[in-house]
Design a protein around this motif. Structure first.
Motif, PDB file in Angstrom:
ATOM      1  N   ILE A 188      19.245  18.387 -40.095  1.00  0.00           N
ATOM      2  CA  ILE A 188      19.363  17.870 -38.734  1.00  0.00           C
ATOM      3  C   ILE A 188      19.673  16.381 -38.825  1.00  0.00           C
ATOM      4  O   ILE A 188      18.974  15.639 -39.509  1.00  0.00           O
ATOM      5  CB  ILE A 188      18.082  18.125 -37.923  1.00  0.00           C
ATOM      6  N   PRO A 189      20.730  15.931 -38.144  1.00  0.00           N
ATOM      7  CA  PRO A 189      21.143  14.523 -38.271  1.00  0.00           C
ATOM      8  C   PRO A 189      20.179  13.563 -37.582  1.00  0.00           C
ATOM      9  O   PRO A 189      19.468  13.935 -36.657  1.00  0.00           O
ATOM     10  CB  PRO A 189      22.514  14.498 -37.583  1.00  0.00           C
ATOM     11  N   ASP A 190      20.183  12.354 -38.060  1.00  0.00           N
ATOM     12  CA  ASP A 190      19.510  11.223 -37.433  1.00  0.00           C
ATOM     13  C   ASP A 190      17.986  11.307 -37.405  1.00  0.00           C
ATOM     14  O   ASP A 190      17.349  10.639 -36.596  1.00  0.00           O
ATOM     15  CB  ASP A 190      20.039  10.985 -36.014  1.00  0.00           C
ATOM     16  N   LEU A 191      17.413  12.096 -38.306  1.00  0.00           N
ATOM     17  CA  LEU A 191      15.957  12.138 -38.352  1.00  0.00           C
ATOM     18  C   LEU A 191      15.385  10.796 -38.787  1.00  0.00           C
ATOM     19  O   LEU A 191      14.269  10.442 -38.405  1.00  0.00           O
ATOM     20  CB  LEU A 191      15.476  13.258 -39.281  1.00  0.00           C
ATOM     21  N   ASP A 192      16.168  10.030 -39.545  1.00  0.00           N
ATOM     22  CA  ASP A 192      15.702   8.702 -39.969  1.00  0.00           C
ATOM     23  C   ASP A 192      15.538   7.771 -38.773  1.00  0.00           C
ATOM     24  O   ASP A 192      14.654   6.908 -38.750  1.00  0.00           O
ATOM     25  CB  ASP A 192      16.636   8.096 -41.015  1.00  0.00           C
ATOM     26  N   ARG A 193      16.337   7.934 -37.754  1.00  0.00           N
ATOM     27  CA  ARG A 193      16.201   7.103 -36.549  1.00  0.00           C
ATOM     28  C   ARG A 193      14.920   7.447 -35.795  1.00  0.00           C
ATOM     29  O   ARG A 193      14.264   6.569 -35.237  1.00  0.00           O
ATOM     30  CB  ARG A 193      17.410   7.253 -35.641  1.00  0.00           C
ATOM     31  N   ILE A 194      14.580   8.708 -35.762  1.00  0.00           N
ATOM     32  CA  ILE A 194      13.319   9.094 -35.132  1.00  0.00           C
ATOM     33  C   ILE A 194      12.169   8.514 -35.952  1.00  0.00           C
ATOM     34  O   ILE A 194      11.191   8.012 -35.391  1.00  0.00           O
ATOM     35  CB  ILE A 194      13.200  10.622 -35.002  1.00  0.00           C
ATOM     36  N   GLN A 195      12.301   8.576 -37.280  1.00  0.00           N
ATOM     37  CA  GLN A 195      11.267   7.998 -38.143  1.00  0.00           C
ATOM     38  C   GLN A 195      11.098   6.511 -37.860  1.00  0.00           C
ATOM     39  O   GLN A 195       9.976   6.005 -37.801  1.00  0.00           O
ATOM     40  CB  GLN A 195      11.612   8.213 -39.615  1.00  0.00           C
ATOM     41  N   GLU A 196      12.206   5.803 -37.648  1.00  0.00           N
ATOM     42  CA  GLU A 196      12.138   4.382 -37.308  1.00  0.00           C
ATOM     43  C   GLU A 196      11.390   4.165 -36.003  1.00  0.00           C
ATOM     44  O   GLU A 196      10.579   3.231 -35.872  1.00  0.00           O
ATOM     45  CB  GLU A 196      13.542   3.786 -37.215  1.00  0.00           C
ATOM     46  N   ARG A 197      11.647   5.003 -35.031  1.00  0.00           N
ATOM     47  CA  ARG A 197      10.967   4.885 -33.729  1.00  0.00           C
ATOM     48  C   ARG A 197       9.471   5.123 -33.890  1.00  0.00           C
ATOM     49  O   ARG A 197       8.649   4.430 -33.294  1.00  0.00           O
ATOM     50  CB  ARG A 197      11.590   5.858 -32.730  1.00  0.00           C
ATOM     51  N   ILE A 198       9.109   6.122 -34.687  1.00  0.00           N
ATOM     52  CA  ILE A 198       7.688   6.408 -34.917  1.00  0.00           C
ATOM     53  C   ILE A 198       7.021   5.224 -35.617  1.00  0.00           C
ATOM     54  O   ILE A 198       5.925   4.808 -35.259  1.00  0.00           O
ATOM     55  CB  ILE A 198       7.515   7.719 -35.719  1.00  0.00           C
ATOM     56  N   SER A 199       7.699   4.668 -36.599  1.00  0.00           N
ATOM     57  CA  SER A 199       7.164   3.492 -37.291  1.00  0.00           C
ATOM     58  C   SER A 199       6.991   2.329 -36.336  1.00  0.00           C
ATOM     59  O   SER A 199       5.998   1.585 -36.396  1.00  0.00           O
ATOM     60  CB  SER A 199       8.095   3.101 -38.447  1.00  0.00           C
ATOM     61  N   SER A 200       7.935   2.176 -35.419  1.00  0.00           N
ATOM     62  CA  SER A 200       7.841   1.130 -34.408  1.00  0.00           C
ATOM     63  C   SER A 200       6.634   1.357 -33.490  1.00  0.00           C
ATOM     64  O   SER A 200       5.943   0.408 -33.113  1.00  0.00           O
ATOM     65  CB  SER A 200       9.130   1.096 -33.596  1.00  0.00           C
ATOM     66  N   LEU A 201       6.386   2.602 -33.145  1.00  0.00           N
ATOM     67  CA  LEU A 201       5.215   2.919 -32.310  1.00  0.00           C
ATOM     68  C   LEU A 201       3.920   2.556 -33.032  1.00  0.00           C
ATOM     69  O   LEU A 201       2.984   2.022 -32.426  1.00  0.00           O
ATOM     70  CB  LEU A 201       5.190   4.411 -31.957  1.00  0.00           C
ATOM     71  N   ARG A 202       3.882   2.861 -34.321  1.00  0.00           N
ATOM     72  CA  ARG A 202       2.681   2.546 -35.099  1.00  0.00           C
ATOM     73  C   ARG A 202       2.449   1.037 -35.157  1.00  0.00           C
ATOM     74  O   ARG A 202       1.316   0.581 -35.140  1.00  0.00           O
ATOM     75  CB  ARG A 202       2.840   3.076 -36.523  1.00  0.00           C
TER      76      ARG A 202
END
Length: 180
Positions: free
Chosen positions: A164-178
C-alpha cells in the motif's frame, strides 16, 4: 518538491479500488437473489431513483440496499446512506464490506467511535479485509488523534500489506502526533 496530502491520495485510491471491487461483484455471491443493480445515467449505480425502485421490488435484497447506501454516500447524504446500510445489515450482518461502508458513513458524520467499532467488527469477520484495517489507521490518526491506536493498526497494515503506497507518510503523521 511539493508533497501532496496523503489522506486524499489514500482515500482516492481506496475509493477507486472499492468502486472497481463492487463493480466486479464485490467478490461475494449475490446473497439477495438475482436482481441486478441499475447502472443509472452515471454508469456507477448512482442514480438513486432507479435503485430505489429496484429496492421497492426486492426490499430484502442486501445487494440492492447496499447499492442504495452507496448512492446516498456518493452524494454525501450520510444519514440516508446509514439508513440504507443498516437495512442491508439486517439481511447480511457479517458482510465486512458493508460494515466498512457503514463505518465510513458514520466517520463522515463525525461518529468516530461508532466507525471504529464497525471497522473492528469487519476485521473480526474477515481478518484479511484490508479496507477496514486502513480505515482504522486513518480514523485513529486523522480523526481521533490517537497515536497509540494508530500505530498498532499501522504496524499490522504494514506487516500484512506493505505494498500500500504512502504508509511512510501516515507514519510521519503518527510520529508528529506523538511529539505534540
Amino acid at each position: 518538491m511539493r508533497r501532496l496530502p496523503i489522506l486524499p491520495l489514500l482515500v482516492g485510491g481506496l475509493v477507486g479500488f472499492i468502486g472497481g471491487y463492487f463493480a466486479a461483484g464485490g467478490g461475494r455471491p449475490n446473497a439477495g437473489g438475482t436482481a441486478e443493480i441499475p447502472a443509472g445515467e452515471d454508469g456507477r449505480g448512482g442514480r438513486i431513483e432507479e435503485i430505489a425502485r429496484a429496492v421497492e421490488k426486492d426490499p430484502e435484497n442486501p445487494k440492492l440496499l447496499t447499492a442504495l447506501g452507496n448512492a446516498w454516500y456518493d452524494r454525501g447524504d450520510w444519514d440516508r446512506a446509514i439508513e440504507a446500510y443498516e437495512k442491508a445489515r439486517r439481511k447480511a450482518p457479517e458482510d465486512p464490506n458493508l460494515l466498512s461502508d457503514l463505518g465510513a458513513a458514520h466517520r463522515n458524520r463525525g461518529e468516530f467511535r461508532r466507525a471504529v467499532a464497525l471497522f473492528e467488527r469487519a476485521r473480526k469477520n474477515d481478518g484479511e479485509h484490508w479496507q477496514s484495517l486502513l480505515n482504522l489507521v486513518l480514523v485513529h490518526t486523522y480523526d481521533l488523534h490517537d497515536p497509540s491506536g494508530a500505530q498498532r493498526w499501522l504496524d499490522e497494515l504494514k506487516r500484512r500489506y506493505p505494498e500500500i503506497p504512502d504508509l511512510d507518510r501516515i507514519q510521519e503523521r503518527i510520529s508528529s502526533l506523538r511529539a505534540s
